[in-house]
Design an enzyme around this catalytic site. Structure first.
Site: not given
Ligand SMILES: [Zn+2]
Length: 311
Positions: A126, A163, A165, A247
């Site tokens: 990120h 991931d 996200h 995750d």
């Molecule tokens: Zn994540």
């Protein structure tokens, strides 16, 4: 298949506090799980990496931001973003995390190993050019891609991010270079809000796979592998980087995907088999998210067994 296990004690010095989901217990779970598998442990090439230099971090980040992270850490820590904190040890941790990916790329370039797994934190996918975001300080995998291309250690780099996200930071840091293709499968809409399939980048090198939560796991694995195959039709990478965020496993407190250990095994083996045909199996994987420490440790072992070609 020789596999390097790359870890640095400094990654444990990024102290976010036990109430933060990205705490040091995540990392400690990995050697704990690995000790339960002596066959794998003994076959790994254990390597403590160097720290990335500020000049290397600047392959993807603004020098003023790099200085700011160092300054905040030297001052004893502080908040870098709404949910990203730094402690006194965070500069060393983040430099070690990126250094791990750079060392892994070098080790796979000089033939010392064909594959590597970097058990690192803080995560990176990120992080943006000028600021920290979502527990991430520096975009280690994106920096690694630029490092490999700039140093003639690779000509075409495929990044796969599973991931839960969206890897918005990686996307932002690599989309300007047509020699890098980025495949990200993620829950959508979800943090950080980006990653729609229409986000293809200026060179059409982004392959975003937004997915609803709670689907049967096979839909996630099929969707990701399908996107990888679209990304590599008529384009053959000579280095594969994996942003391995665990995750995406069922039961993770920060995501709604349903992957189980056998799905981690399947994805790793399928991507590894493709790497075998593209580039002699050359693959570097780096830990991103994953917030259920016991599941994270187990998943890292399953991932490494598959990377090493163990049955
Ligand atoms: Zn994540």
């Amino acid at each position: 298949m020789t596999l390097a296990f790359i870890a640095h004690p400094d990654c444990g010095r990024h102290d976010t506090g036990w109430n933060h989901p990205e705490h040091v217990g995540r990392l400690r779970a990995i050697p704990r799980a690995l000790r339960q598998d002596p066959q794998l442990f003994e076959r790994l090439i254990h390597h403590e990496p160097r720290h990335a230099t500020p000049g290397e971090l600047a392959l993807a980040h603004d020098p003023a931001y790099i200085e700011r992270v160092q300054r905040v850490a030297v001052a004893g820590g502080g908040r870098l973003d709404a949910d990203t904190v730094a402690s006194e040890g965070s500069w060393d941790a983040a430099c070690a995390a990126t250094g791990a990916v750079l060392d892994a790329i070098e080790m796979t370039a000089n033939g010392r190993v064909r594959r590597a797994f970097c058990a690192v934190r803080p995560p990176g996918h990120h992080a943006l050019r000028e600021h920290a975001m979502g527990f991430c300080l520096f975009g280690s995998v994106a920096i690694g891609a630029h490092y490999a291309l700039g140093g003639a250690l690779a000509q075409r780099v495929l990044i796969v991010d599973w991931d839960v996200h969206h890897g918005n930071g990686t996307q932002a840091l690599v989309q300007g270079d047509p020699r890098i293709r980025f495949v990200s499968m993620h829950q959508y809409p979800w943090y950080p809000g980006t990653g729609d399939a229409s986000e293809v980048g200026p060179h059409r090198t982004l392959f975003n796979v937004p997915m609803a939560p709670g689907l049967p796991a096979v839909q996630y694995t099929d969707a990701l592998l399908g996107a990888i195959d679209r990304a590599t039709t008529g384009w053959t990478p000579d280095l594969v980087l994996v942003s391995a965020g665990f995750d995406s496993l069922a039961g993770d407190p920060l995501g709604g995907f349903t992957l189980e250990m056998h799905d981690v095994d399947l994805l790793t083996r399928e991507i590894g088999a493709r790497a075998d045909t593209w580039c002699g199996g050359r693959l570097v994987s780096a830990l991103e998210g994953g917030y259920h420490p016991e599941r994270l440790g187990e998943a890292c072992v399953v991932h490494m067994r598959a990377l090493a070609g163990f049955s």
